[in-house]
Design a protein around this motif. Structure first.
Motif, PDB file in Angstrom:
ATOM      1  N   ARG A  67     117.536 130.615 111.500  1.00  0.00           N
ATOM      2  CA  ARG A  67     115.695 130.671 112.188  1.00  0.00           C
ATOM      3  C   ARG A  67     115.723 131.702 113.069  1.00  0.00           C
ATOM      4  O   ARG A  67     116.559 131.367 113.754  1.00  0.00           O
ATOM      5  CB  ARG A  67     115.981 128.747 112.699  1.00  0.00           C
ATOM      6  CG  ARG A  67     116.153 127.933 112.090  1.00  0.00           C
ATOM      7  CD  ARG A  67     115.776 126.543 112.643  1.00  0.00           C
ATOM      8  NE  ARG A  67     114.936 126.275 112.894  1.00  0.00           N
ATOM      9  CZ  ARG A  67     113.747 126.372 114.351  1.00  0.00           C
ATOM     10  NH1 ARG A  67     114.858 126.772 115.221  1.00  0.00           N
ATOM     11  NH2 ARG A  67     112.357 126.419 114.353  1.00  0.00           N
ATOM     12  N   HIS A  89     114.154 130.581 107.957  1.00  0.00           N
ATOM     13  CA  HIS A  89     112.749 130.427 108.304  1.00  0.00           C
ATOM     14  C   HIS A  89     112.280 131.725 108.887  1.00  0.00           C
ATOM     15  O   HIS A  89     113.558 131.968 109.930  1.00  0.00           O
ATOM     16  CB  HIS A  89     112.847 129.183 108.827  1.00  0.00           C
ATOM     17  CG  HIS A  89     111.099 128.948 109.114  1.00  0.00           C
ATOM     18  ND1 HIS A  89     110.553 129.319 110.923  1.00  0.00           N
ATOM     19  CD2 HIS A  89     110.171 128.098 108.637  1.00  0.00           C
ATOM     20  CE1 HIS A  89     109.412 128.394 110.481  1.00  0.00           C
ATOM     21  NE2 HIS A  89     108.910 127.979 109.310  1.00  0.00           N
ATOM     22  N   THR A  90     111.016 131.703 108.941  1.00  0.00           N
ATOM     23  CA  THR A  90     110.526 133.037 109.779  1.00  0.00           C
ATOM     24  C   THR A  90     109.618 132.280 110.529  1.00  0.00           C
ATOM     25  O   THR A  90     108.643 132.360 110.088  1.00  0.00           O
ATOM     26  CB  THR A  90     110.416 134.598 109.942  1.00  0.00           C
ATOM     27  OG1 THR A  90     112.228 135.211 108.974  1.00  0.00           O
ATOM     28  CG2 THR A  90     110.145 134.970 110.531  1.00  0.00           C
ATOM     29  N   THR A 116     109.287 127.695 104.144  1.00  0.00           N
ATOM     30  CA  THR A 116     109.979 129.461 104.657  1.00  0.00           C
ATOM     31  C   THR A 116     109.183 130.033 106.242  1.00  0.00           C
ATOM     32  O   THR A 116     110.401 130.978 106.429  1.00  0.00           O
ATOM     33  CB  THR A 116     110.598 130.057 103.876  1.00  0.00           C
ATOM     34  OG1 THR A 116     109.092 130.405 103.522  1.00  0.00           O
ATOM     35  CG2 THR A 116     111.226 129.037 102.862  1.00  0.00           C
ATOM     36  N   PHE A 138     116.213 128.757 118.522  1.00  0.00           N
ATOM     37  CA  PHE A 138     116.197 130.910 117.393  1.00  0.00           C
ATOM     38  C   PHE A 138     117.585 131.172 116.776  1.00  0.00           C
ATOM     39  O   PHE A 138     117.873 130.820 117.831  1.00  0.00           O
ATOM     40  CB  PHE A 138     115.220 131.428 117.763  1.00  0.00           C
ATOM     41  CG  PHE A 138     113.939 130.707 117.350  1.00  0.00           C
ATOM     42  CD1 PHE A 138     113.425 130.599 116.094  1.00  0.00           C
ATOM     43  CD2 PHE A 138     113.108 130.485 118.776  1.00  0.00           C
ATOM     44  CE1 PHE A 138     112.159 130.357 116.190  1.00  0.00           C
ATOM     45  CE2 PHE A 138     111.778 130.616 118.377  1.00  0.00           C
ATOM     46  CZ  PHE A 138     111.319 130.547 117.172  1.00  0.00           C
TER      47      PHE A 138
END
Length: 228
Positions: A67, A89-90, A116, A138
């Motif tokens: 992430r 995922h960004t 995503t 994150f």
């Protein structure tokens, strides 16, 4: 004998150079050689290919399923490169509304699954303070703001204060100077603030430099919060 350059031909090169300045190419993964675009704005300069390749070599064992936060996204090439190389995922944060919309267009052109990525318009500090937007810490964070604005310190402070990074998070910092002295000062401020707010002293905040490189005038490093 060399022919003189015509006026018409001379006008082509500046235009071509200007157009190229708004394009940046993804250099690895499933979207390799695909283009993302960015506007001509002060301080907006994508990370150079050579440095980007070094960064993702550093992240080779950690990028899959990660992430990712692209905190000052700009062109978004770091975040898109991460997705191209297997990130799950960004989250893109970009304060310029026009460029933020361009990030959404780039995502659509790459045909990214909506699950995503997320594009949020606003300053990184404001967005990251809204904890409801973030599910958990994150895995990888890119902090690459305009060099002159020196925004990386408040962004990093906000991430720590809001528990959006932990000791496993990999933090990429990019600047036009060695950040070691300022990181030490930031450690001191964060620890002083933490101790002033709590009756009992919690774990001391320290940054460990895992990797560092210099390309031209650009200094980049990969960091983690060090257990201490």
């Amino acid at each position: 004998m060399k022919k003189p350059t015509s006026g018409r031909a001379a006008k082509k090169n500046p235009k071509a150079k200007s157009a190229a300045a708004g394009d940046v190419r993804i250099i690895g993964g499933q979207f390799k050689r695909r283009i993302v675009r960015f506007i001509d704005a002060d301080g907006l300069r994508p990370t150079p290919d050579r440095l980007r390749e070094t960064l993702f070599n550093w992240l080779l064992a950690d990028i899959h399923g990660a992430r990712v936060l692209d905190s000052c996204a700009g062109s978004g090439v770091l975040g898109f490169e991460a997705l191209s190389r297997g990130a799950a995922h960004t989250t893109f944060i970009e304060m310029n509304t026009v460029q933020s919309n361009m990030l959404r267009q780039s995502a659509e052109q790459l045909r990214l699954d909506a699950a995503t990525y997320q594009v949020i318009t606003g300053t990184a500090e404001q967005v990251l303070s809204q904890n409801q937007l973030i599910e958990r810490p994150f895995d990888i964070v890119f902090i690459d703001p305009p060099y002159a604005q020196d925004l990386w310190q408040p962004i990093l402070s906000t991430l720590i204060t809001n528990a959006l990074i932990d000791q496993s998070t990999l933090i990429y910092l990019e600047a036009d100077k060695d950040l070691t002295p300022q990181l030490e000062q930031l450690e001191k401020r964060l620890n002083e603030n933490q101790n002033a707010q709590l009756e009992t002293t919690q774990q001391t905040i320290r940054f460990e430099c895992l990797k560092q490189t210099k390309v031209g005038q650009v200094v980049a490093g990969l960091y983690q919060l060090s257990p201490s």
